[in-house]
Design a protein around this motif. Structure first.
Motif, PDB file in Angstrom:
ATOM      1  N   TYR A   1       0.850  -1.188   0.000  1.00 45.77           N
ATOM      2  CA  TYR A   1       0.000   0.000   0.000  1.00 45.77           C
ATOM      3  C   TYR A   1       0.892   1.246   0.000  1.00 45.77           C
ATOM      4  N   SER A   2       0.345   2.364  -0.441  1.00 52.49           N
ATOM      5  CA  SER A   2       1.068   3.629  -0.510  1.00 52.49           C
ATOM      6  C   SER A   2       1.466   4.099   0.887  1.00 52.49           C
ATOM      7  N   LYS A   3       2.657   4.675   1.005  1.00 54.01           N
ATOM      8  CA  LYS A   3       3.113   5.198   2.291  1.00 54.01           C
ATOM      9  C   LYS A   3       2.193   6.309   2.793  1.00 54.01           C
ATOM     10  N   ASN A   4       1.610   7.081   1.849  1.00 56.33           N
ATOM     11  CA  ASN A   4       0.731   8.196   2.218  1.00 56.33           C
ATOM     12  C   ASN A   4      -0.564   7.716   2.871  1.00 56.33           C
TER      13      ASN A   4
END
Length: 174
Positions: free
Chosen positions: A27-30
């Protein structure tokens, strides 16, 4: 469960950190922190994690059968322990079987799990008394090692008679 969710759950089991697990799952770090929280709220992911954690925990805890098997191995002197022994060359480690006292404790623990007749109880008391006699003889022999063997035998015979007669008196009183 999607492959990403499965990877998240597996990582969460290892780390206990939802954000790091989401990042490791791809998943995206953001959005990892939010997705990690969401995934932990989903019943099927939560159930999977709980099931796997339970499996891990159950392997860490000895069950009753395993405990009885260990007690049996101790009672039979099949288990050994590493002890440090002082020698003229210094300290050395050696394997040593359990002492008679430790074996007797294991036998008593095993017998607590089974119904025992009064005759069996008396036999156990007699064996306990005999073990005390053996231990006492060993202690006396150590203290009197330089004395005459006949004198030692007389003392030990008197001690044996006393211990066994005291053991039979207490057994008959019960």
């Amino acid at each position: 469960m999607t492959p990403k969710q499965l990877k998240f759950a597996s990582e969460y089991i290892k780390t206990g950190n939802a954000t790091k697990s989401a990042i490791e799952a791809g998943y995206s770090k953001n959005t990892a922190a939010e997705i990690g929280k969401e995934n932990l709220k989903k019943p099927y992911i939560k159930a999977y994690i709980n099931e796997k954690l339970s499996e891990i925990e159950s392997h860490k805890i000895m069950d009753a059968k395993e405990a009885l098997q260990l007690l049996t191995r101790i009672a039979r002197a099949e288990e050994t322990e590493i002890v440090t022994v002082g020698t003229p060359d210094g300290l050395q480690q050696a394997e040593q079987p359990p002492s008679i006292k430790d074996r007797l404790v294991a036998v008593k623990e095993l017998l607590r799990r089974y119904s025992i007749s009064d005759i069996d109880k008396l036999q156990i008391k007699k064996l306990s008394a005999e073990i005390r006699v053996i231990e006492t003889k060993a202690n006396v022999a150590e203290r009197l090692e330089n004395r005459d063997n006949e004198q030692l035998d007389e003392i030990l015979d008197k001690l044996t008679d006393e211990v066994l007669s005291n053991g039979s008196k207490s057994a008959s009183n019960e």
